[in-house]
Design a protein around this motif. Structure first.
Motif, mmCIF file in Angstrom:
data_model
loop_
_atom_site.group_PDB
_atom_site.id
_atom_site.type_symbol
_atom_site.label_atom_id
_atom_site.label_comp_id
_atom_site.label_asym_id
_atom_site.label_seq_id
_atom_site.Cartn_x
_atom_site.Cartn_y
_atom_site.Cartn_z
ATOM 1 N N LYS A 174 -1.457 -27.818 50.787
ATOM 2 C CA LYS A 174 -1.063 -27.072 50.332
ATOM 3 C C LYS A 174 -1.235 -26.394 48.726
ATOM 4 C CE LYS A 174 2.638 -26.230 53.587
ATOM 5 N NZ LYS A 174 4.084 -26.571 53.881
ATOM 6 N N TRP A 175 -1.203 -27.262 48.506
ATOM 7 C CA TRP A 175 -1.778 -27.543 47.329
ATOM 8 C C TRP A 175 -3.413 -27.344 46.454
ATOM 9 C CZ3 TRP A 175 0.887 -25.568 43.191
ATOM 10 C CH2 TRP A 175 2.427 -26.054 43.270
ATOM 11 N N ALA A 176 -3.801 -28.248 47.825
ATOM 12 C CA ALA A 176 -4.791 -28.423 47.775
ATOM 13 C C ALA A 176 -5.879 -27.127 47.587
ATOM 14 C CB ALA A 176 -6.208 -29.233 48.420
ATOM 15 N N ALA A 177 -5.335 -26.769 48.710
ATOM 16 C CA ALA A 177 -5.440 -25.382 49.501
ATOM 17 C C ALA A 177 -5.315 -24.525 48.247
ATOM 18 C CB ALA A 177 -4.799 -24.544 51.014
ATOM 19 N N VAL A 178 -4.614 -24.343 46.958
ATOM 20 C CA VAL A 178 -3.896 -23.132 46.253
ATOM 21 C C VAL A 178 -4.610 -23.355 45.239
ATOM 22 C CG1 VAL A 178 -2.323 -22.750 44.613
ATOM 23 C CG2 VAL A 178 -0.891 -22.901 46.553
ATOM 24 N N VAL A 179 -5.544 -24.837 45.046
ATOM 25 C CA VAL A 179 -6.045 -24.719 43.507
ATOM 26 C C VAL A 179 -7.263 -24.557 43.793
ATOM 27 C CG1 VAL A 179 -7.085 -26.887 42.850
ATOM 28 C CG2 VAL A 179 -5.314 -27.338 42.977
ATOM 29 N N PHE A 180 -8.274 -24.768 45.512
ATOM 30 C CA PHE A 180 -8.967 -24.529 45.504
ATOM 31 C C PHE A 180 -9.336 -23.137 45.705
ATOM 32 C CE2 PHE A 180 -11.838 -22.608 49.333
ATOM 33 C CZ PHE A 180 -12.998 -23.088 48.931
ATOM 34 N N VAL A 181 -9.021 -21.918 45.856
ATOM 35 C CA VAL A 181 -9.159 -20.739 46.216
ATOM 36 C C VAL A 181 -8.783 -19.720 44.659
ATOM 37 C CG1 VAL A 181 -7.808 -18.441 46.754
ATOM 38 C CG2 VAL A 181 -7.672 -20.254 48.759
ATOM 39 N N LEU A 182 -8.176 -19.790 43.687
ATOM 40 C CA LEU A 182 -8.008 -20.413 42.753
ATOM 41 C C LEU A 182 -9.377 -21.022 41.428
ATOM 42 C CD1 LEU A 182 -4.310 -20.912 41.177
ATOM 43 C CD2 LEU A 182 -5.857 -19.107 42.005
ATOM 44 N N VAL A 183 -9.906 -21.594 41.731
ATOM 45 C CA VAL A 183 -10.872 -22.098 41.127
ATOM 46 C C VAL A 183 -12.494 -21.816 41.883
ATOM 47 C CG1 VAL A 183 -12.608 -24.799 40.645
ATOM 48 C CG2 VAL A 183 -10.051 -24.950 40.876
ATOM 49 N N GLU A 184 -12.282 -21.327 42.966
ATOM 50 C CA GLU A 184 -13.812 -20.952 43.939
ATOM 51 C C GLU A 184 -13.173 -19.025 43.511
ATOM 52 O OE1 GLU A 184 -16.002 -22.519 45.364
ATOM 53 O OE2 GLU A 184 -15.102 -24.705 44.772
ATOM 54 N N LEU A 233 -16.657 -17.167 41.310
ATOM 55 C CA LEU A 233 -16.752 -16.265 42.110
ATOM 56 C C LEU A 233 -17.249 -15.062 41.587
ATOM 57 C CD1 LEU A 233 -16.095 -16.366 46.371
ATOM 58 C CD2 LEU A 233 -19.059 -17.113 44.726
ATOM 59 N N ILE A 234 -15.662 -14.225 40.810
ATOM 60 C CA ILE A 234 -15.389 -13.661 39.902
ATOM 61 C C ILE A 234 -16.344 -13.909 38.741
ATOM 62 C CG2 ILE A 234 -14.025 -12.225 38.192
ATOM 63 C CD1 ILE A 234 -11.601 -13.109 40.147
ATOM 64 N N ALA A 235 -16.236 -14.891 38.041
ATOM 65 C CA ALA A 235 -17.619 -15.093 36.867
ATOM 66 C C ALA A 235 -19.020 -14.534 37.101
ATOM 67 C CB ALA A 235 -17.489 -16.373 36.728
ATOM 68 N N LEU A 236 -18.477 -15.406 38.319
ATOM 69 C CA LEU A 236 -20.519 -15.611 39.412
ATOM 70 C C LEU A 236 -21.219 -14.593 38.970
ATOM 71 C CD1 LEU A 236 -20.870 -18.193 41.950
ATOM 72 C CD2 LEU A 236 -22.251 -18.321 39.550
ATOM 73 N N TRP A 237 -19.776 -13.167 39.737
ATOM 74 C CA TRP A 237 -20.665 -11.915 39.509
ATOM 75 C C TRP A 237 -20.109 -11.461 38.673
ATOM 76 C CZ3 TRP A 237 -23.122 -8.798 43.061
ATOM 77 C CH2 TRP A 237 -22.463 -7.318 43.253
ATOM 78 N N ARG A 238 -19.567 -10.830 38.221
ATOM 79 C CA ARG A 238 -19.586 -10.710 36.941
ATOM 80 C C ARG A 238 -20.110 -10.632 35.729
ATOM 81 N NH1 ARG A 238 -16.644 -7.543 33.128
ATOM 82 N NH2 ARG A 238 -14.917 -8.596 31.716
#
Ligand code: CUA
Length: 362
Positions: free
Chosen positions: A58-68, A72-77
């Motif tokens: 569960k923690w790994a999933a939270v970290v994955f979603v936040l970091v990725e 993605l936001i940084a790459l786009w913006r």
């Protein structure tokens, strides 16, 4: 590009990665089709381990979603657009660096607390446990019940609801005892015990697998755990005690003299025992009613109650007359490299007699 070149071009990495991911996911399933899944825990030990695993996931999933997501936001913006020129160059940001050091440290601490708690709880041995000695052999498992005075192979029966304490060692090379739905893996070493315990309420048959490479037939060194209601377990124990090397040195004391006369005149028994001795089986196997009944340190499994087992040859064959005959005829074809080496091929009469004899001893 020529056709030949197209045909020879290696598949792009995503094809390999997707195939690998599918294989991994397929191996994780539970239920009938994938009976050796740790994701369907059936005992208290396995549930504790599963809780730690799920907390981490569960923690790994939270970290994955936040970091990725941030990536993605940084790459786009902040992507390159015509006329923007070179972006502002920055080096170092003390606030950001402190934040991204503290957050992972806090997450690791949150995972460490349940992990350490589970390590302590699973290493406390239960009281009032049923003790079973587990001994690894190339390539089968021996189970001895020092208090019930029985010895069996490959299929361990246990009562539901009572803690089971396994004392694990090996008779030859390193093995690892593992029944995924009940407990973790434990390596088997020569000359010392490792311990493992579990309690389960799930009645049924569960399969296990040697988890340490131990030679040619490592992958076919299976085991079964049969969980039964306590009364049924007691009946199984009483049955297995007949001719056990740990009880009266394997000498059977008959309930009534008539029983012993019936057994002595039974043609299955007489022909089977003769084949067992003449075919050389007794060089490696203990068997009730033969001179080896009381022996504990033979190379092969104790066969006194083979007819009561669900599978043959450490799990690879279902217990049927045809499979047993095949195993007796050509052990090196069925399980190459196995220590079951016949001094001479058995005759078809001997195979028939042995199949009936071994299966009659339930
Ligand atoms: Cu025993 Cu692998």
């Amino acid at each position: 590009m020529s056709l030949r070149k197209v045909a020879l071009r290696p598949a792009p990495p995503w094809v390999w990665l997707s195939a690998l991911a599918l294989l991994v996911i397929a191996g994780c399933g539970g239920g009938e089709k994938f009976p050796q899944s740790t994701l369907v825990p059936k005992g208290d030990f396995a549930v504790m381990v599963d809780e730690v695993f799920m907390t981490t996931v569960k923690w790994a999933a939270v970290v994955f979603v936040l970091v990725e997501g941030a990536l993605l936001i940084a790459l786009w913006r902040f992507r390159q657009r015509p006329g923007l020129g070179e972006p502002e160059q920055v080096h170092g940001n003390a606030v950001l660096e402190v934040i991204w050091t503290l957050i992972p440290a806090a997450i690791l601490a949150l995972i460490a607390v349940p992990t350490v708690r589970a390590i302590f709880r699973t290493s406390e041995l239960p009281e009032d446990a049923l003790e079973i000695e587990v001994i690894g052999h190339q390539w089968w498992w021996e189970f001895r019940y020092p208090n019930q005075l029985i010895v069996t192979a490959n299929e361990m029966h246990v009562p539901a609801g009572r803690p089971i304490l396994l004392k694990i060692r090996t008779a030859d090379v390193l093995h690892s005892f593992w029944v995924p739905q009940f407990a973790a893996k434990r390596d088997a070493f020569p000359g010392k015990y490792t311990t493992l315990w579990f309690t389960t309420d799930s009645v049924g048959t569960f399969s296990g697998q040697c988890a340490e490479f131990c030679g040619l037939q490592h992958a076919r060194m299976g085991s079964l755990v049969v969980v039964e209601p306590p009364e049924e377990f007691e009946r199984w124990v009483a049955k297995e005690q007949v001719g056990s090397p740990l009880m009266n040195s394997g000498v059977v004391t008959w309930a009534t003299p008539a029983d012993s006369i019936v057994a002595a005149q039974d043609s299955v028994e007489i022909r089977g025992r003769a084949a067992f001795m003449a075919g050389g089986c007794l060089g490696c196997h203990a068997m009730v009613g033969t001179p080896t009944a009381g022996l504990l340190s033979l190379q092969g499994p104790n066969l006194s109650h083979l007819g009561g087992r669900q599978r043959l040859a450490a799990g690879i064959l279902a217990q049927t007359p045809e499979n047993l005959a095949r195993w007796l005829r050509e052990p090196q074809v069925v399980k190459e490299g196995s220590l079951m080496k016949l001094p001479r091929p058995l005759t078809e009469d001997e195979v028939g007699a042995l199949v009936a004899y071994l299966r009659a001893h339930r």
